[in-house]
Design a protein around this motif. Structure first.
Motif, PDB file in Angstrom:
ATOM      1  N   LYS A  61       0.836  -1.198   0.000  1.00 49.75           N
ATOM      2  CA  LYS A  61       0.000   0.000   0.000  1.00 49.75           C
ATOM      3  C   LYS A  61       0.870   1.247   0.000  1.00 49.75           C
ATOM      4  CE  LYS A  61      -3.850  -2.345   0.330  1.00 49.75           C
ATOM      5  NZ  LYS A  61      -4.816  -2.391  -0.800  1.00 49.75           N
ATOM      6  N   VAL A  62       0.539   2.190  -0.865  1.00 53.86           N
ATOM      7  CA  VAL A  62       1.315   3.426  -1.000  1.00 53.86           C
ATOM      8  C   VAL A  62       0.707   4.520  -0.133  1.00 53.86           C
ATOM      9  CG1 VAL A  62       2.046   5.250  -2.594  1.00 53.86           C
ATOM     10  CG2 VAL A  62       2.013   2.851  -3.357  1.00 53.86           C
ATOM     11  N   VAL A  63       1.569   5.242   0.568  1.00 55.65           N
ATOM     12  CA  VAL A  63       1.148   6.440   1.288  1.00 55.65           C
ATOM     13  C   VAL A  63       2.122   7.556   0.936  1.00 55.65           C
ATOM     14  CG1 VAL A  63       0.474   7.454   3.493  1.00 55.65           C
ATOM     15  CG2 VAL A  63       0.401   4.961   3.203  1.00 55.65           C
ATOM     16  N   THR A  64       1.592   8.700   0.525  1.00 51.67           N
ATOM     17  CA  THR A  64       2.398   9.890   0.271  1.00 51.67           C
ATOM     18  C   THR A  64       1.903  11.009   1.194  1.00 51.67           C
ATOM     19  OG1 THR A  64       0.928  10.756  -1.466  1.00 51.67           O
ATOM     20  CG2 THR A  64       2.670   9.223  -2.153  1.00 51.67           C
ATOM     21  N   GLU A  65       2.603  12.114   1.207  1.00 49.00           N
ATOM     22  CA  GLU A  65       2.333  13.308   2.011  1.00 49.00           C
ATOM     23  C   GLU A  65       2.754  13.040   3.457  1.00 49.00           C
ATOM     24  OE1 GLU A  65       1.751  15.502  -0.194  1.00 49.00           O
ATOM     25  OE2 GLU A  65       1.302  13.878  -1.591  1.00 49.00           O
ATOM     26  N   VAL A  66       3.607  13.913   3.966  1.00 41.22           N
ATOM     27  CA  VAL A  66       4.241  13.673   5.255  1.00 41.22           C
ATOM     28  C   VAL A  66       3.221  13.522   6.381  1.00 41.22           C
ATOM     29  CG1 VAL A  66       5.851  14.584   6.971  1.00 41.22           C
ATOM     30  CG2 VAL A  66       6.351  14.848   4.540  1.00 41.22           C
ATOM     31  N   ALA A  67       2.225  14.392   6.437  1.00 40.50           N
ATOM     32  CA  ALA A  67       1.223  14.301   7.501  1.00 40.50           C
ATOM     33  C   ALA A  67       0.476  12.971   7.430  1.00 40.50           C
ATOM     34  CB  ALA A  67       0.254  15.467   7.408  1.00 40.50           C
ATOM     35  N   ALA A  68       0.114  12.560   6.226  1.00 42.12           N
ATOM     36  CA  ALA A  68      -0.599  11.287   6.058  1.00 42.12           C
ATOM     37  C   ALA A  68       0.283  10.116   6.465  1.00 42.12           C
ATOM     38  CB  ALA A  68      -1.060  11.132   4.610  1.00 42.12           C
ATOM     39  N   ILE A  69       1.561  10.167   6.108  1.00 45.43           N
ATOM     40  CA  ILE A  69       2.484   9.090   6.473  1.00 45.43           C
ATOM     41  C   ILE A  69       2.613   9.002   7.993  1.00 45.43           C
ATOM     42  CG2 ILE A  69       4.874   8.294   6.343  1.00 45.43           C
ATOM     43  CD1 ILE A  69       4.972   9.572   3.525  1.00 45.43           C
ATOM     44  N   CYS A  70       2.721  10.135   8.660  1.00 43.87           N
ATOM     45  CA  CYS A  70       2.841  10.134  10.119  1.00 43.87           C
ATOM     46  C   CYS A  70       1.597   9.520  10.763  1.00 43.87           C
ATOM     47  CB  CYS A  70       3.060  11.555  10.631  1.00 43.87           C
ATOM     48  SG  CYS A  70       4.712  12.209  10.288  1.00 43.87           S
ATOM     49  N   CYS A  71       0.422   9.910  10.313  1.00 40.93           N
ATOM     50  CA  CYS A  71      -0.814   9.344  10.863  1.00 40.93           C
ATOM     51  C   CYS A  71      -0.902   7.853  10.566  1.00 40.93           C
ATOM     52  CB  CYS A  71      -2.018  10.071  10.288  1.00 40.93           C
ATOM     53  SG  CYS A  71      -2.220  11.771  10.857  1.00 40.93           S
ATOM     54  N   TYR A  72      -0.544   7.473   9.344  1.00 41.86           N
ATOM     55  CA  TYR A  72      -0.619   6.062   8.957  1.00 41.86           C
ATOM     56  C   TYR A  72       0.302   5.209   9.823  1.00 41.86           C
ATOM     57  CZ  TYR A  72      -0.200   1.780   6.288  1.00 41.86           C
ATOM     58  OH  TYR A  72      -0.187   0.446   5.932  1.00 41.86           O
ATOM     59  N   LEU A  73       1.542   5.632   9.987  1.00 45.08           N
ATOM     60  CA  LEU A  73       2.499   4.838  10.756  1.00 45.08           C
ATOM     61  C   LEU A  73       2.095   4.756  12.226  1.00 45.08           C
ATOM     62  CD1 LEU A  73       5.861   5.987   9.138  1.00 45.08           C
ATOM     63  CD2 LEU A  73       4.759   3.746   8.904  1.00 45.08           C
ATOM     64  N   ALA A  74       1.539   5.831  12.760  1.00 44.10           N
ATOM     65  CA  ALA A  74       1.071   5.795  14.148  1.00 44.10           C
ATOM     66  C   ALA A  74      -0.026   4.752  14.319  1.00 44.10           C
ATOM     67  CB  ALA A  74       0.574   7.171  14.572  1.00 44.10           C
ATOM     68  N   ASP A  75      -0.880   4.598  13.324  1.00 37.14           N
ATOM     69  CA  ASP A  75      -1.942   3.593  13.371  1.00 37.14           C
ATOM     70  C   ASP A  75      -1.425   2.191  13.069  1.00 37.14           C
ATOM     71  OD1 ASP A  75      -4.113   5.069  14.165  1.00 37.14           O
ATOM     72  OD2 ASP A  75      -4.788   5.533  12.136  1.00 37.14           O
ATOM     73  N   ALA A  76      -0.519   2.103  12.099  1.00 37.41           N
ATOM     74  CA  ALA A  76      -0.037   0.791  11.652  1.00 37.41           C
ATOM     75  C   ALA A  76       0.801   0.099  12.716  1.00 37.41           C
ATOM     76  CB  ALA A  76       0.765   0.939  10.359  1.00 37.41           C
ATOM     77  N   PHE A  77       1.432   0.883  13.576  1.00 40.28           N
ATOM     78  CA  PHE A  77       2.313   0.319  14.603  1.00 40.28           C
ATOM     79  C   PHE A  77       1.918   0.875  15.978  1.00 40.28           C
ATOM     80  CE2 PHE A  77       4.665   0.368  10.589  1.00 40.28           C
ATOM     81  CZ  PHE A  77       4.993  -0.986  10.489  1.00 40.28           C
ATOM     82  N   PRO A  78       0.772   0.454  16.493  1.00 41.25           N
ATOM     83  CA  PRO A  78       0.270   1.029  17.753  1.00 41.25           C
ATOM     84  C   PRO A  78       1.187   0.787  18.935  1.00 41.25           C
ATOM     85  CG  PRO A  78      -0.996  -0.932  17.115  1.00 41.25           C
ATOM     86  CD  PRO A  78      -0.142  -0.568  15.944  1.00 41.25           C
ATOM     87  N   GLU A  79       2.038  -0.239  18.849  1.00 48.91           N
ATOM     88  CA  GLU A  79       2.945  -0.518  19.951  1.00 48.91           C
ATOM     89  C   GLU A  79       3.943   0.613  20.181  1.00 48.91           C
ATOM     90  OE1 GLU A  79       4.557  -2.657  16.239  1.00 48.91           O
ATOM     91  OE2 GLU A  79       2.615  -2.153  17.140  1.00 48.91           O
ATOM     92  N   ALA A  80       4.132   1.488  19.189  1.00 46.58           N
ATOM     93  CA  ALA A  80       5.025   2.638  19.353  1.00 46.58           C
ATOM     94  C   ALA A  80       4.387   3.755  20.172  1.00 46.58           C
ATOM     95  CB  ALA A  80       5.458   3.168  17.987  1.00 46.58           C
TER      96      ALA A  80
END
Length: 212
Positions: A61-80
């Motif tokens: 899955k592709v994610v672009t735009e820095v804000a979107a990437i930050c939100c996506y990664l925060a959700d994708a890896f909740p253990e962080a």
């Protein structure tokens, strides 16, 4: 190849994504792109037709735009622990997207030497530079962290932008901004990210300096 691939140039907004990847702490591969060549041609244009970095591909899955990437990664890896629980995310989304929208537009236009006239300000989401910056200052001065009782992707994204603007003299060095940027960037993950990108920048500059 890792499930997570990061496309970047070390002299870009990709530095913010590098930071959050280091905060996440999961394995990732990095693809370095050149502004004049590989960023503007296939196969990268199939990932981001804009020919811009950064971008990530996570499990196809592709994610672009820095804000979107930050939100996506925060959700994708909740253990962080980089996002509050969904019911507590009002400030999380508010300040990430305030910064990616009104703040970025305000300082980008000002850096380019242009601001909307008084009669045109209602056409722009930020109104005017002072209004946007003063609003951000009030938000940062009223709490230690923007969206929870701990560091989140909101602090990472806003902190990265405030730090960038301060370093390039795009933002007045008010105590609130200076203190916030220092606190947010005084983290091991930020320092690791800066070291990685710093080495990549030095290698690129050394390669350019070599005679053909």
């Amino acid at each position: 190849m890792a499930d997570l691939v990061f496309f970047t140039n070390p002299m870009s907004r990709g530095q913010t994504v590098r930071w959050i990847l280091e905060e996440v702490g999961q394995p990732y591969d990095t693809e370095i792109l050149d502004y004049a060549t590989t960023m503007k041609q296939e196969p990268y244009l199939s990932i981001n037709p804009m020919g811009k970095v950064p971008a990530i591909v996570h499990k196809g899955k592709v994610v672009t735009e820095v804000a979107a990437i930050c939100c996506y990664l925060a959700d994708a890896f909740p253990e962080a622990n980089l996002a509050p629980p969904p019911q507590d995310r009002a400030d999380f989304y508010r300040w990430i997207f305030f910064t990616s929208g009104p703040i970025e537009a305000a300082f980008s236009n000002k850096a380019a030497g242009w601001e909307p006239t008084a009669d045109k300000q209602r056409m722009f989401g930020y109104g005017n530079y002072d209004l946007a910056i003063n609003t951000l200052e009030r938000a940062l001065s009223s709490r230690e962290y923007l969206a929870a009782d701990h560091f989140t992707a909101a602090d990472l994204f806003v902190g990265a932008n405030v730090n960038f603007m301060l370093n390039f003299n795009l933002l007045e060095k008010r105590p609130t901004f200076v203190d916030y940027a220092k606190r947010m960037t005084d983290r091991p993950a930020f320092k690791r990210a800066k070291e990685i990108d710093g080495k990549l920048i030095a290698e690129a500059q050394a390669a350019q300096a070599q005679p053909a």
